[in-house]
Scaffold this active site. Structure first.
Site, mmCIF file in Angstrom:
data_model
loop_
_atom_site.group_PDB
_atom_site.id
_atom_site.type_symbol
_atom_site.label_atom_id
_atom_site.label_comp_id
_atom_site.label_asym_id
_atom_site.label_seq_id
_atom_site.Cartn_x
_atom_site.Cartn_y
_atom_site.Cartn_z
ATOM 1 C CE LYS A 131 -3.852 -1.509 2.871
ATOM 2 N NZ LYS A 131 -4.459 -1.074 4.108
ATOM 3 C CE LYS B 46 -10.491 -10.474 6.148
ATOM 4 N NZ LYS B 46 -9.512 -10.448 7.235
ATOM 5 C CE LYS C 264 -12.657 -2.879 9.537
ATOM 6 N NZ LYS C 264 -11.327 -3.003 8.996
#
Ligand code: TRP
Length: 334
Positions: free
Chosen positions: A118, A199, A202
């Site tokens: 990231k 996965k 959220k």
């Protein structure tokens, strides 16, 4: 290994308020915590400081933090049994994190997968994204937690916390407890409904079709489940490799209803349509009481505030001695 005489079992876990919580958070983590709190001393934190490591909107962060804490309570965490708090309310996380930064090495942080994926090689990456695993170690070590129940994606971070604790103890004396990671059972992994190889996360847009939010109204849950990606095969079979979409639906159904034999469960269905209808019903049945409790709590904001205030006080009381010991061991103070 040198470490302080081990206290009783103690669990710490944190959830980062970077998105609206999903069914995956409930089946994979929250639900387990509700049971664990009666067996072990548990501390649960909405780790808002961690949400500052990437671009964020202050008002949204505050709302997500509150929503997550309220959902924890709605799911059944009992503040008279466990400690529930906002990380940002407890200043010593950042202070211990600094002391641990003085124990950690640039090389080991540079190897962290999340940072590599990231942030590395981008000059605008926040420095805190690089040091994030040290703050996470501080979260855990401050409470002398013996167990950290997290998903597999956090394994490397818990390993780092273990390494830092052991190194600190070797260098300065037995101050920190070396925690164990307690992985989630495989079946607790809920995958994205649109991409069952990923996965359910959220993060991502609030209205992403692949993620069922814990506060989604029934019609939204139903729409998402009915539109879930399945496979071209015609049979309902539990096979994660060749039919990951169907396997995920069976996992969710089993997770909601308590049925463990997913192959037997699969045999009861002759079509994807009927499976999806049952999945939608089961998820809605699971979420309805939780949403009802959420609405009651949200209507009484003072109650949540009081829980979080009390939680932060308890957290400080538990963690303060660790910080005092760590500072003294490192040569700070008189
Ligand atoms: N890094 C964790 C995640 O992204 C959240 C977290 C922060 C955490 N501090 C923690 C989890 C301490 C367990 C213990 O999911």
């Amino acid at each position: 290994m040198t470490q302080p005489t081990t206290p009783e079992r103690r669990i710490f876990s944190g959830i980062k308020p970077t998105g609206r919580l999903t069914l995956g958070n409930h089946l994979g983590a929250l639900r387990r915590f509700v049971d664990l709190q009666h067996e072990v001393r548990c501390l649960f934190s909405v780790v808002d400081l961690h949400a500052l490591t990437v671009d964020h909107d202050p008002a949204r962060l505050r709302a997500l933090t509150r929503e997550a804490a309220t959902l924890y309570l709605a799911a059944g965490l009992d503040p008279s049994v466990c400690v529930l708090f906002r990380q940002g309310d407890v200043p010593l996380h950042a202070e211990l994190s600094y002391l641990l930064e003085c124990t950690a090495h640039v090389g080991e942080l540079g190897r962290m997968i999340q940072y590599k994926e990231k942030g590395r090689d981008r000059p605008q990456t926040r420095v805190s994204l690089f040091t994030y695993p040290v703050l996470m170690a501080a979260d855990i070590l401050a409470y002398r937690a013996t167990e950290v129940p997290v998903g597999d994606d956090q394994r490397q971070h818990v390993e780092l916390a273990r390494d830092l604790a052991a190194r600190f103890n070797r260098t300065y004396g037995p101050v920190l407890v070396v925690p164990e990671m307690t992985p989630a059972p495989v079946a607790a992994r809920v995958m994205d409904l649109q991409d069952p190889t990923r996965k359910m996360s959220k993060e991502g847009p609030d209205d992403a079709l692949g993620a069922i939010r814990l506060l989604d109204p029934p019609d939204v849950v139903r729409r998402k489940v009915l539109r879930a990606v399945t496979d071209s095969g015609a049979h309902v079979r539990y096979d994660v490799q060749t039919q990951p979409g169907v396997a995920n639906l069976l996992d969710i159904l089993g997770g909601c209803t308590g049925e463990n034999d997913l192959h037997a469960l699969a045999e009861r269905y002759s079509s994807y349509g009927s499976l999806k209808r049952d999945v939608a019903d089961a998820v809605i049945a699971l979420l309805t009481p939780l949403q009802k409790r959420y609405a009651d709590l949200a209507a009484n904001a003072g109650e949540v505030d009081a829980v979080l205030r009390r939680g932060a006080e308890q957290a400080i009381e538990i963690a303060a001695p660790t910080l005092t010991d760590a500072k003294r061991a490192m040569g700070l103070g008189g």
